[in-house]
Design an enzyme around this catalytic site. Structure first.
Site, short mmCIF file in Angstrom:
data_model
loop_
_atom_site.label_atom_id
_atom_site.label_comp_id
_atom_site.label_asym_id
_atom_site.label_seq_id
_atom_site.Cartn_x
_atom_site.Cartn_y
_atom_site.Cartn_z
CG ASP A 47 -2.06 0.99 1.10
OD1 ASP A 47 -1.90 2.01 0.38
OD2 ASP A 47 -3.13 0.76 1.70
NE ARG A 85 -4.50 3.30 0.13
CZ ARG A 85 -5.63 2.66 0.41
NH1 ARG A 85 -6.80 3.21 0.11
NH2 ARG A 85 -5.60 1.47 0.99
#
Length: 375
Positions: free
Chosen positions: A298, A300
């Protein structure tokens, strides 16, 4: 500084190289996509180099079976036959993004320097494939390089500025515009647009319901943009259903905020998300597909979301999420989180594998949905 780095990213996305320097050293940096451009062949002739320097991320090296404790690895790719550049480009593409075999020359990766690290940052910020190709500028080529810089046909950035840019994006957020945009089931909704200081991305805050009547803590959903799911109704994920469900849930709670963040594909970008889909069609799950491309599970970061909430005067929230990482990111950013509110979509034959991977490998709290959807 920020403007130069921003311009460099735009140049790379357009297929042009960027000159990255560190003291007396300099390399011409290309994106992998840029190797198909006429500019690549032209500059290769000017520099008269015998090798390309390919820099890969730690996750990409891990997918190749190579242990990496640092910032990545560098491999020299020989240019033995300049008349067969298609073969060179294909070699780089396979090394950068395919399920390549382990062993062999893969053990020859060296440690990247500051310039190579900066090249990876530029690719990451441009949501390009996270692998950079660079060529050292020899002394004999500097006159041509200086001429290109003077004519503004080439952009130069300092490696230290690129590395600083990577950590400064969330600190410079500008509130740009806003308007009432009535939604189905939430007619009293106001869209507020924010732009990152680097100018590369824009994010939206949907102010749902009258703010004077919002509960305390304020219900908040952080939703990463998903063009395929949100707009086209892709069956590979549950994003569109979560988006519309979040609006309904926030409205039912008395109003609140939906942050629509420009973080396509867990922030790898649409082009890379489509590449990952192709790898998933070959049998990989969503986490492994991203890793083969050189990304973490991930990518983000949520500093932008914290800044948006601060700008809107929000410090206490209830968070609609199945992702514990979002809860922690809000708390780390100084936002007080009361409750976590579950937000589940339907489990279907098309998205079950995707959701199971998120639960089993990324820690998303999806047990209820997966059980309800059957086995």
């Amino acid at each position: 500084m920020m403007r130069k780095v921003q311009r460099a990213i735009v140049e790379l996305k357009a297929g042009y190289p960027v000159l990255v320097s560190n003291g007396d050293e300099a390399e011409l940096v290309f994106s992998v996509e840029g190797l198909e451009s006429p500019s690549f062949r032209a500059w290769l002739g000017e520099l008269d180099s015998s090798t390309l320097r390919l820099t890969l991320t730690p996750k990409r090296l891990e997918s190749l079976g190579i242990e990496c404790a640092g910032a990545g690895g560098v491999l020299d790719v020989p240019l033995d036959d300049r008349d067969d550049m298609a073969a060179v480009v294909e070699t780089v593409r396979v090394l950068s993004s395919e399920c390549a075999p382990q062993g062999g020359f893969f053990s020859d990766f060296g440690t990247p320097g500051v310039i190579q690290e900066a090249g990876l940052v530029l690719m990451r910020q441009g949501r390009l494939l996270p692998a950079s190709v660079s060529v050292t500028v020899p002394a004999a080529a500097w006159s041509d390089v200086h001429a290109a810089l003077y004519a503004q046909d080439l952009i130069k950035v300092e490696a230290r500025d690129v590395l600083a840019f990577d950590g400064s994006v969330a600190q410079h957020l500008i509130r740009i515009s806003e308007a009432q945009v009535p939604l189905e089931g939430a007619e009293e909704t106001r869209f507020v647009m924010f732009r990152e200081g680097g100018g590369l991305r824009e994010h939206l805050a949907l102010m749902i319901g009258g703010s004077a009547n919002w509960p305390d803590p304020v219900p908040v959903r952080m939703h990463s943009a998903c063009l395929t799911g949100d707009l086209f109704g892709s069956l590979r994920c549950d994003c569109g259903e979560q988006l519309r469900g979040a609006v309904q849930s926030i409205m039912a709670a008395g109003g609140g905020i939906l942050l629509y963040l420009a973080q396509e594909g867990r922030d790898i970008g649409l082009a890379n998300k489509l590449r990952a889909y192709s790898l998933q069609d070959k049998g990989l799950d969503t986490v492994d597909a991203d890793q083969v491309l050189g990304f973490g599970e991930d990518e983000r970061q949520y500093g932008i979301a914290v800044s948006m909430l601060r700008s809107l005067g929000i410090n206490r929230i209830d968070l609609l999420t199945n992702n514990p990482a979002k809860l922690q990111a809000m708390r780390d950013g100084g936002i007080e989180v009361g409750q976590r509110r579950e937000l589940l979509g339907k489990v279907t034959p098309h998205n079950r594998r995707y959701l199971a991977a998120k639960a089993e490998r990324a820690g998303h709290l999806l047990e209820t949905a997966l059980k309800a959807g059957g086995h």
